[in-house]
Design an enzyme around this catalytic site. Sequence first.
Site, PDB file in Angstrom:
ATOM      1  N   ALA A  86     -92.912 -22.602  26.176  1.00 65.14           N
ATOM      2  CA  ALA A  86     -92.930 -21.132  26.150  1.00 65.14           C
ATOM      3  C   ALA A  86     -92.905 -20.493  27.540  1.00 65.14           C
ATOM      4  CB  ALA A  86     -94.165 -20.647  25.391  1.00 65.14           C
TER       5      ALA A  86
ATOM      6  N   CYS B  10     -92.985 -29.563  39.770  1.00 64.40           N
ATOM      7  CA  CYS B  10     -93.897 -30.709  39.703  1.00 64.40           C
ATOM      8  C   CYS B  10     -93.717 -31.607  40.916  1.00 64.40           C
ATOM      9  CB  CYS B  10     -93.634 -31.525  38.454  1.00 64.40           C
ATOM     10  SG  CYS B  10     -93.153 -30.516  37.088  1.00 64.40           S
TER      11      CYS B  10
END
Length: 378
Positions: free
Chosen positions: A201, A323
């Site tokens: 989301a 990341c």
Amino acid sequence: MDLIYLDHAATTPFDKEVMNEALPYFLENYGNADSPHALGRKAMGAVDEARDTVAALLSARKNEVYFTSGGTEADNWAVLGGAWAKRREGRTKVLLSAVEHHAVLSCGERLAKEGFTVEYIPVNAGGRVELSALENAIDDDTALVGLMSVNNETGVLQPVREASEIAHAHGALFFTDAVQSAPHIPIRVDELGADMLSFSAHKFYGPKGVGVLYIKNGVKVDKLVAGGEQERGMRGGTVNVPLVVALAKAYEKCRRDMQATNEKLRALSTLFLREISVLDGVHRNGENALPCLLNLRFEGVTNTSFLYNMDLQGVCLAAGSACASASVKPSHVLTAMGLTDEQAKECVRISLGKDNTEAEILRAAQLTVETVNRLRNM
Ligand SMILES: Cc1ncc(COP(=O)(O)O)c(C=O)c1O
């Protein structure tokens, strides 16, 4: 200093309207969706409605939609759960594209330690997976093929439909990580041919910490999160009702506005590229990529210096995936496309979002030109 945010592939701001629709499920409607009382039923009703919405948008059936804690969990579940289930049929090979997100690649490493043969399918210089290499590597021992829909570092669209046909011709499962495509390409699971598909989301103005794994009816996938009987016995853990409500609302809004958003993003991206065209030695990595995701190499400028200098001037962008941004290792995606380590360290990712303005893009482009010139002259 007003910040200019150009890192939407890492995450997007939470839409206030969506947040307000989810708020009652944090506050007055706080029931556990599994509880047999009025508040529980209210919570379950909201989760049901969210599942209906997501299923309809994906052209899936309601019982094919599972809510997870995000893209990483959905990816882990698909790759590990799919491979484990197929091992019972005696299949022990897993094929993943070389440019998958670490949420998928790290599962490959784990499966290799568990005795699977894991092979990585190369991409061409444009960043697109080589289907002929997939054809050569696949056999009737293959449990699962994983190919993302859109790469998170370059925005390159992958031939998902074709890869799914190759996988299915050999009886293997096909999984696609659609985390980066979901915000920009209308997903229809019936057209993609995926057995499993994941998204998250927070890439389309929803909250962080909630995602979806679509699992086609009839496809056997082992559980990843053990616990209670939530998600039809397939994923333990109390369902995060407000986040699930927000995911569905955000995705609905994203799909409703997708065409207009994409048109705006294309125009902003064209404007940015035009404004920086005064610079020499700029290369865009990736062919057939989303317009809103620019992976650019500025010859002679290390990305860490560029990022640091842009950050000091209030522009937020990335060296690659969020990341990996703390690591100094060159991007595995760019080196898989044939860039040298040195070249990969000259690349930055600029990802535009629906709230960016023309004025922001002009300012960011001007700062890019000045910063590149300054760093090159040092
Ligand atoms: C392609 C891709 N897959 C998976 C993920 C992980 O999703 P999440 O942040 O929801 O765990 C990301 C996030 O950067 C992504 O870009």
